[in-house]
Design an enzyme around this catalytic site. Structure first.
Site, mmCIF file in Angstrom:
data_model
loop_
_atom_site.group_PDB
_atom_site.id
_atom_site.type_symbol
_atom_site.label_atom_id
_atom_site.label_comp_id
_atom_site.label_asym_id
_atom_site.label_seq_id
_atom_site.Cartn_x
_atom_site.Cartn_y
_atom_site.Cartn_z
ATOM 1 N N ARG A 51 12.752 54.311 45.632
ATOM 2 C CA ARG A 51 12.507 53.591 46.883
ATOM 3 C C ARG A 51 12.900 54.470 48.068
ATOM 4 N NH1 ARG A 51 12.379 47.978 48.032
ATOM 5 N NH2 ARG A 51 13.033 47.548 45.886
ATOM 6 N N LYS A 153 19.598 51.599 28.685
ATOM 7 C CA LYS A 153 20.458 50.427 28.567
ATOM 8 C C LYS A 153 21.056 50.114 29.954
ATOM 9 C CE LYS A 153 25.049 52.245 27.387
ATOM 10 N NZ LYS A 153 25.869 51.450 28.295
ATOM 11 N N HIS A 183 21.924 57.505 24.194
ATOM 12 C CA HIS A 183 22.167 58.950 24.241
ATOM 13 C C HIS A 183 23.127 59.429 23.155
ATOM 14 C CE1 HIS A 183 25.661 57.656 26.706
ATOM 15 N NE2 HIS A 183 26.224 58.753 26.260
ATOM 16 N N LYS A 187 23.489 63.323 20.260
ATOM 17 C CA LYS A 187 24.617 64.259 20.171
ATOM 18 C C LYS A 187 24.532 65.082 18.894
ATOM 19 C CE LYS A 187 27.861 61.543 22.946
ATOM 20 N NZ LYS A 187 28.150 62.575 23.952
ATOM 21 N N GLU A 221 37.833 56.887 26.596
ATOM 22 C CA GLU A 221 37.548 57.440 27.919
ATOM 23 C C GLU A 221 38.826 57.425 28.750
ATOM 24 O OE1 GLU A 221 33.330 56.262 29.433
ATOM 25 O OE2 GLU A 221 34.207 54.471 28.525
ATOM 26 N N ASP A 240 28.889 46.979 26.805
ATOM 27 C CA ASP A 240 28.620 48.314 27.329
ATOM 28 C C ASP A 240 28.670 49.394 26.256
ATOM 29 O OD1 ASP A 240 28.135 50.095 29.588
ATOM 30 O OD2 ASP A 240 30.201 50.785 29.317
ATOM 31 N N HIS A 245 26.206 51.877 21.369
ATOM 32 C CA HIS A 245 26.688 53.173 20.882
ATOM 33 C C HIS A 245 27.431 53.063 19.554
ATOM 34 C CE1 HIS A 245 25.376 54.562 24.677
ATOM 35 N NE2 HIS A 245 26.461 54.326 25.374
ATOM 36 N N LYS A 345 38.571 52.173 28.242
ATOM 37 C CA LYS A 345 38.729 53.003 29.431
ATOM 38 C C LYS A 345 40.212 53.179 29.737
ATOM 39 C CE LYS A 345 34.306 52.019 31.636
ATOM 40 N NZ LYS A 345 33.851 53.420 31.514
#
Length: 496
Positions: A51, A153, A183, A187, A221, A240, A245, A345
């Site tokens: 946009r 996703k 993704h 790997k 993470e 998530d 994953h 996280k």
């Protein structure tokens, strides 16, 4: 530079969300590296759609700066201006409103006369406009037999919304044309998992309940939610990370050998695993799952805020930033073998690994003075140092009293193969152009994963299961330790 072209057919890749974070950090740098290594044909165009108006030269300069920043992938390979100059000729920017069919005239004009060319539409946008974009592409007759649609996703927030999105997309694109990207499947170590299992007679005969005690899959993470609090708060770690994953890693670890490497043969075997997952409902969630939410703490010696103290935070949110789950698989191969998965996280280290722990020998002839008989472990590191480690017992060197020592055979991909480790998106984008869907989720896979995940989400809601606090820089709530230790096991720590 030696030419190594793996694609001979011309292509057009149209990236919706072409100025977004994913395109700038991952997609364009990945395509740059493919071009740098001469894996793209000369007649291959990359059209970024977003946009708002922007001069083409300004867009190319922005992509140049992004590729300089993000394309080295932690290696010592320098950005190559000569390669960039060639790659930049592929780039075109179009400003349009993806939800307004009238805005597509410029795109239709750009694609005119190239109906026989491979045409890949990559939707790096919010999923609620996947359907409208697909509908507009069909209305403008831009969907050809050679078209592919790549969906990022999150594909919904539950089974019902995922079904709605995919039903809308299916009105314009057939299932074989639809590539649902994860993704993690690109790997190197994940790709090597099937080779390790199915190309080596050493492992496959042992890959079952007779010889394996349990499996651990961890994705940790160090980062928090940053400026994405509102988005993340609607998702949480289960949606998530686990639903896509980690469940894909469970599938690849647990699946039966496919008869061939045909895409549907592989995906059929993954689907069988998803359908064999033991359901976890309200009566089970307190024992089989742990929800956590990070509080203020320290990462790498620096103070970081808690989840409820981040910018735009709601101070009463119960969204989880950490999940640990004990998963059972009801089939012949894995009956009685638990899969422990965890992700979070603000954990102490950034790492992703799969640990297959074998059973201890049924009898030890060695005296207690020789030391403890530790189980063998096969550790597959996905990041940051990709590789494979086989942990075993050996005799300590020298004469005198026998002593057992844990040692490891360590295969580091960086040391063994050298060079830059390709980003997962490089392989996946290449497979989209080549029309190889094996590394992408089929619709029935996606729905099976959501069906299982929905049971946990509903169980949490029915029992009002609270997210347990954990300090940033720790390995999650203490309940996650209890989850595995009440079974007489412990989370893997690489302490050799």
């Amino acid at each position: 530079m030696q030419r190594n072209t793996l694609i001979s057919q011309p292509f057009d890749m149209i990236v919706f969300g072409g100025r977004g974070d994913l395109a700038r950090r991952k997609l364009i740098p990945a395509l740059y590296h493919l071009d740098r290594e001469r894996r793209l044909p000369d007649d291959g165009r990359i059209i970024a759609v977003s946009r708002g108006a922007m001069a083409n030269d300004a867009f190319i300069q922005m992509m140049h700066d992004d590729c300089q920043t993000y394309s080295t992938n932690g290696s010592d390979i320098q950005f190559d201006e000569i390669s960039w100059a060639r790659f930049a000729q592929r780039l075109t920017y179009l400003g349009l409103d993806a939800t307004d069919a009238k805005s597509y005239d410029s795109l239709a004009q750009l694609l005119k006369g190239r109906e026989e060319v491979i045409r890949a539409f990559y939707l790096a946008t919010a999923p609620d406009i996947f359907g409208p974009i697909a509908a507009n592409l069909k209305a403008l007759n831009l969907v050809t037999q050679e078209s592919r649609l790549v969906l990022e996703k999150p594909l919904g927030h539950d089974l019902a919304s995922a079904h709605e999105i995919n039903a809308a997309v299916a009105k314009a694109f057939a299932e074989p044309q639809t590539y649902r990207i994860d993704h993690y499947l690109g790997k190197e170590t994940v790709q090597n998992l099937m080779v390790l299992r199915f190309a080596n007679a050493l492992f496959e005969p042992l890959w079952n309940r007779t010889h394996i005690d349990h499996v651990q899959i961890s994705v940790a993470e160090t980062v928090g939610v940053g400026g994405r609090w509102k988005y993340y708060n609607e998702s949480g770690a289960l949606r998530d990370m686990i639903q896509n994953h980690l469940l894909q890693l469970v599938c690849l670890t647990a699946m039966e050998p496919p008869s061939t490497l045909d895409a549907d043969m592989i995906r059929d075997e993954k689907l069988k695993v998803l359908r064999a997952l033991q359901p976890i409902h309200a009566a089970d969630v307190a024992q089989a799952t742990v929800r956590g939410q990070y509080r203020a703490g320290n990462i790498d010696g620096k103070a970081v805020p808690g989840y409820l103290e981040e910018t735009d935070a709601d101070p009463v949110s119960n969204t989880e930033t950490f999940v640990a789950i004990k998963i059972g698989i009801d089939n012949w191969r894995w009956a009685g073998v638990p899969f422990y998965v965890r992700t979070g996280k603000r954990l102490p280290a950034r790492s992703s690994e799969i640990v297959v722990q074998f059973k201890t020998p049924p009898h030890s002839p060695y005296p207690a003075s020789a030391g403890t008989i530790h189980p063998n472990k096969l550790v597959m590191r996905l990041q940051p140092d990709e590789g494979i480690r086989l942990v075993m017992l050996n005799k300590g060197r020298g004469p005198g009293e026998l002593k057992l020592h844990q040692t490891a055979l360590d295969l580091s991909f960086a040391e063994t193969f050298g060079g830059r480790s390709p980003d997962a998106y490089e392989r996946l984008l290449l497979d989209v152009i080549r029309g190889r869907p094996a590394l992408f989720m089929r619709l029935d896979e996606l729905e099976a994963a959501w069906r299982w995940t929905d049971g946990i989400l509903q169980g949490w809601a029915d029992t009002a299961l609270a997210a347990k606090p954990y300090a940033a820089g720790s390995w999650g709530p203490t309940a996650a330790i209890s989850l595995i230790e009440r079974d007489g096991r412990t989370w893997h720590e690489d302490d050799i």
